[in-house]
Structure formats: structure tokens, C-alpha cells
Design a protein around this motif. Structure first.
Motif, mmCIF file in Angstrom:
data_model
loop_
_atom_site.group_PDB
_atom_site.id
_atom_site.type_symbol
_atom_site.label_atom_id
_atom_site.label_comp_id
_atom_site.label_asym_id
_atom_site.label_seq_id
_atom_site.Cartn_x
_atom_site.Cartn_y
_atom_site.Cartn_z
ATOM 1 N N ALA A 1 0.839 -1.206 0.000
ATOM 2 C CA ALA A 1 0.000 0.000 0.000
ATOM 3 C C ALA A 1 0.867 1.245 0.000
ATOM 4 O O ALA A 1 0.596 2.207 -0.730
ATOM 5 N N ALA A 2 1.937 1.242 0.791
ATOM 6 C CA ALA A 2 2.848 2.396 0.839
ATOM 7 C C ALA A 2 3.527 2.604 -0.512
ATOM 8 O O ALA A 2 3.648 3.740 -0.992
ATOM 9 N N ALA A 3 3.958 1.517 -1.144
ATOM 10 C CA ALA A 3 4.596 1.623 -2.462
ATOM 11 C C ALA A 3 3.604 2.145 -3.498
ATOM 12 O O ALA A 3 3.955 2.955 -4.358
ATOM 13 N N THR A 4 2.373 1.708 -3.390
ATOM 14 C CA THR A 4 1.326 2.159 -4.309
ATOM 15 C C THR A 4 1.091 3.658 -4.163
ATOM 16 O O THR A 4 0.987 4.373 -5.156
ATOM 17 N N ARG A 5 1.021 4.119 -2.927
ATOM 18 C CA ARG A 5 0.830 5.562 -2.672
ATOM 19 C C ARG A 5 2.017 6.379 -3.170
ATOM 20 O O ARG A 5 1.855 7.511 -3.605
ATOM 21 N N ALA A 6 3.207 5.825 -3.089
ATOM 22 C CA ALA A 6 4.430 6.573 -3.390
ATOM 23 C C ALA A 6 4.762 6.643 -4.881
ATOM 24 O O ALA A 6 5.615 7.434 -5.269
ATOM 25 N N THR A 7 4.105 5.859 -5.690
ATOM 26 C CA THR A 7 4.455 5.843 -7.111
ATOM 27 C C THR A 7 4.070 7.153 -7.791
ATOM 28 O O THR A 7 3.046 7.744 -7.475
ATOM 29 N N PRO A 8 4.925 7.628 -8.720
ATOM 30 C CA PRO A 8 4.656 8.914 -9.358
ATOM 31 C C PRO A 8 3.558 8.852 -10.429
ATOM 32 O O PRO A 8 3.052 9.892 -10.841
ATOM 33 N N HIS A 9 3.206 7.674 -10.881
ATOM 34 C CA HIS A 9 2.185 7.513 -11.917
ATOM 35 C C HIS A 9 1.130 6.546 -11.394
ATOM 36 O O HIS A 9 1.260 6.021 -10.292
ATOM 37 N N ARG A 10 0.116 6.290 -12.185
ATOM 38 C CA ARG A 10 -0.931 5.367 -11.759
ATOM 39 C C ARG A 10 -0.301 4.002 -11.479
ATOM 40 O O ARG A 10 0.320 3.388 -12.346
ATOM 41 N N ALA A 11 -0.446 3.532 -10.258
ATOM 42 C CA ALA A 11 0.141 2.261 -9.847
ATOM 43 C C ALA A 11 -0.660 1.106 -10.427
ATOM 44 O O ALA A 11 -1.890 1.115 -10.412
ATOM 45 N N VAL A 12 0.067 0.095 -10.922
ATOM 46 C CA VAL A 12 -0.536 -1.155 -11.386
ATOM 47 C C VAL A 12 0.164 -2.252 -10.602
ATOM 48 O O VAL A 12 1.326 -2.566 -10.832
ATOM 49 N N LEU A 13 -0.557 -2.802 -9.648
ATOM 50 C CA LEU A 13 -0.017 -3.730 -8.660
ATOM 51 C C LEU A 13 -0.357 -5.168 -9.003
ATOM 52 O O LEU A 13 -1.536 -5.513 -9.132
ATOM 53 N N ALA A 14 0.664 -6.017 -9.156
ATOM 54 C CA ALA A 14 0.483 -7.457 -9.346
ATOM 55 C C ALA A 14 0.571 -8.094 -7.970
ATOM 56 O O ALA A 14 1.647 -8.186 -7.385
ATOM 57 N N CYS A 15 -0.568 -8.504 -7.428
ATOM 58 C CA CYS A 15 -0.637 -9.026 -6.060
ATOM 59 C C CYS A 15 -1.775 -10.031 -5.971
ATOM 60 O O CYS A 15 -2.854 -9.781 -6.513
ATOM 61 N N SER A 16 -1.561 -11.115 -5.257
ATOM 62 C CA SER A 16 -2.586 -12.154 -5.156
ATOM 63 C C SER A 16 -3.917 -11.625 -4.638
ATOM 64 O O SER A 16 -4.966 -11.978 -5.164
ATOM 65 N N GLY A 17 -3.903 -10.790 -3.605
ATOM 66 C CA GLY A 17 -5.145 -10.233 -3.068
ATOM 67 C C GLY A 17 -6.192 -11.301 -2.825
ATOM 68 O O GLY A 17 -7.372 -11.106 -3.126
ATOM 69 N N LEU A 18 -5.771 -12.432 -2.273
ATOM 70 C CA LEU A 18 -6.623 -13.614 -2.210
ATOM 71 C C LEU A 18 -7.946 -13.425 -1.487
ATOM 72 O O LEU A 18 -8.971 -13.926 -1.929
ATOM 73 N N SER A 19 -7.924 -12.726 -0.371
ATOM 74 C CA SER A 19 -9.162 -12.621 0.410
ATOM 75 C C SER A 19 -9.689 -11.195 0.432
ATOM 76 O O SER A 19 -8.971 -10.235 0.132
ATOM 77 N N GLN A 20 -10.935 -11.086 0.819
ATOM 78 C CA GLN A 20 -11.551 -9.769 0.976
ATOM 79 C C GLN A 20 -10.755 -8.948 1.992
ATOM 80 O O GLN A 20 -10.514 -7.758 1.790
ATOM 81 N N ALA A 21 -10.306 -9.604 3.061
ATOM 82 C CA ALA A 21 -9.527 -8.904 4.088
ATOM 83 C C ALA A 21 -8.215 -8.367 3.517
ATOM 84 O O ALA A 21 -7.782 -7.272 3.887
ATOM 85 N N HIS A 22 -7.581 -9.112 2.621
ATOM 86 C CA HIS A 22 -6.329 -8.645 2.008
ATOM 87 C C HIS A 22 -6.594 -7.413 1.146
ATOM 88 O O HIS A 22 -5.842 -6.435 1.206
ATOM 89 N N ARG A 23 -7.663 -7.456 0.361
ATOM 90 C CA ARG A 23 -7.990 -6.308 -0.493
ATOM 91 C C ARG A 23 -8.406 -5.110 0.356
ATOM 92 O O ARG A 23 -8.048 -3.967 0.054
ATOM 93 N N ASP A 24 -9.141 -5.370 1.439
ATOM 94 C CA ASP A 24 -9.520 -4.286 2.343
ATOM 95 C C ASP A 24 -8.281 -3.652 2.967
ATOM 96 O O ASP A 24 -8.213 -2.422 3.123
ATOM 97 N N ARG A 25 -7.295 -4.459 3.318
ATOM 98 C CA ARG A 25 -6.051 -3.936 3.917
ATOM 99 C C ARG A 25 -5.321 -3.050 2.905
ATOM 100 O O ARG A 25 -4.819 -1.979 3.256
ATOM 101 N N LEU A 26 -5.249 -3.511 1.655
ATOM 102 C CA LEU A 26 -4.622 -2.689 0.617
ATOM 103 C C LEU A 26 -5.364 -1.368 0.442
ATOM 104 O O LEU A 26 -4.752 -0.310 0.372
ATOM 105 N N ARG A 27 -6.698 -1.435 0.390
ATOM 106 C CA ARG A 27 -7.494 -0.209 0.212
ATOM 107 C C ARG A 27 -7.352 0.726 1.407
ATOM 108 O O ARG A 27 -7.358 1.946 1.245
ATOM 109 N N ALA A 28 -7.227 0.159 2.606
ATOM 110 C CA ALA A 28 -7.067 0.999 3.801
ATOM 111 C C ALA A 28 -5.800 1.841 3.707
ATOM 112 O O ALA A 28 -5.765 2.982 4.173
ATOM 113 N N GLY A 29 -4.764 1.287 3.076
ATOM 114 C CA GLY A 29 -3.506 2.016 2.965
ATOM 115 C C GLY A 29 -3.317 2.778 1.667
ATOM 116 O O GLY A 29 -2.579 3.756 1.627
ATOM 117 N N ALA A 30 -3.979 2.327 0.599
ATOM 118 C CA ALA A 30 -3.743 2.927 -0.717
ATOM 119 C C ALA A 30 -4.968 3.607 -1.308
ATOM 120 O O ALA A 30 -4.866 4.258 -2.334
#
Length: 186
Positions: free
Chosen positions: A75-104
Motif C-alpha cells: 500500500a505504501a509503495a502504491t501511494r508513493a508511485t509517481p504515476h498510476r500504480a498497477v499492482l500485481a498481487c494475489s489479493g486472495l481474500s476480501q480482508a487482504h484487499r480491504d487492507r490494501l485499500r485501507a492504505g492505498a
């Protein structure tokens, strides 16, 4: 609707999460999307700590407790990118995606899915990657696919060639219709 910056530039829109289990081509697709839109590609595998990599290399799945710090770093890396971030991540569960959204923040989601045998064949053909094919079943067991309505996720079958997957994703992400609301209602 895809959240654009005040200038309306698609490159400044919210991040894109390209997700799915191991072997679905997340890195290839995310890199291709980033190249096409002038975005910044983020490879989630590079953000695992050494103990997590060693565990996966040994054929042992990660626990959620092992993933929280990793997701926070992403999430921190996503926020820090100078352009639109495109993240390759498993994001397996709803909780994982929620955690990413909470930070990014809200993210557009491209969910790569497919036949287990096809994915296993791809995993068997991979070289120089720590994730063994033996972890496919644990990833499938942990997978909570994103709801197309609640999360607005775009589902794409990995039986398609990578260029077609990238074409479909870029076209959908350029469409003014909702792609992923991050759990918000459209």
C-alpha cells in the motif's frame, strides 16, 4: 466510475490491482497494463520479507499474520508511485484487499482466474521463482474472488493470450462505467 484526478488524466486515476492465485499471469498482465497506460508497475513478490519467501520456497502457505506487513508495504509503495500504480498481487481474500485499500485508497480490480490444470501447467513451466506448484491448492482454498457487483471487479479468464487479457483490461479501465468501487456503492 474510474476516479480521475482533477485534471482528468487516466494516468493519475486510482491504482489498479491485478489479482489472482499463483500462476495466473498477474505480473505479465500488470506490467502490460502499466506499459500501455504509462503507469508504474509494482511487483508484490519483491515486497515479501525473507522469512515469507523461505516459507513459500519450502512449500508452506503464508498465514494472514505473515501477510499484513507485506500488504502494508505494498500500500505504501502504491501511494508513493509517481504515476498510476498497477499492482500485481494475489489479493486472495476480501480482508487482504480491504487492507490494501485501507492504505492505498480505492482500487480498480482485474481478477485473473482460470482452470486449475492450466494454471498448474504454467506453474510447472516456470523457472527461477520461489513459489512451487504445490501451493496452488492452498491458494485456491484461501481465495475469496472479488464480487463483480460489490467490488466492481473485472473478471478475465487466463486461457486467453496475455495480449488479449491486457487489451480487455485496458479497454474496461478506460470505460467510464464503474470497474471497482472498493466496496462503495456506485
Amino acid at each position: 466510475m474510474i476516479a480521475l484526478s482533477s485534471g482528468g488524466d487516466i494516468m493519475d486515476a486510482r491504482p489498479i490491482l491485478v489479482m489472482g492465485i499463483c500462476g495466473t499471469g498477474k505480473s505479465t498482465v500488470a506490467r502490460g497494463i502499466a506499459d500501455r497506460i504509462g503507469g508504474s508497475f509494482i511487483e508484490a513478490d519483491l515486497y515479501h520479507d525473507e522469512s515469507s519467501v523461505a516459507r513459500m520456497r519450502a512449500g508452506l502457505p503464508l498465514t494472514d499474520d505473515m501477510r499484513w506487513g507485506w500488504l502494508d508495504r505494498l500500500a505504501a509503495a502504491t501511494r508513493a508511485t509517481p504515476h498510476r500504480a498497477v499492482l500485481a498481487c494475489s489479493g486472495l481474500s476480501q480482508a487482504h484487499r480491504d487492507r490494501l485499500r485501507a492504505g492505498a485508497g480505492a482500487m480498480d480490480i482485474v481478477f485473473l482466474h482460470g482452470d486449475r490444470d492450466l494454471i498448474a501447467a504454467r506453474m510447472a513451466a516456470r523457472r527461477d521463482h520461489y513459489m512451487p506448484a504445490s501451493l496452488i491448492d492452498s491458494q485456491l482454498a484461501a481465495l475469496q474472488p472479488p464480487d463483480p457487483a460489490a467490488e466492481g471487479a473485472l473478471w478475465i479468464d487466463v486461457a486467453l493470450p496475455p495480449d488479449q487479457i491486457i487489451d480487455r483490461a485496458v479497454a474496461a479501465l478506460s470505460d467510464p462505467r464503474p470497474v471497482s468501487t472498493g466496496g462503495e456503492t456506485p
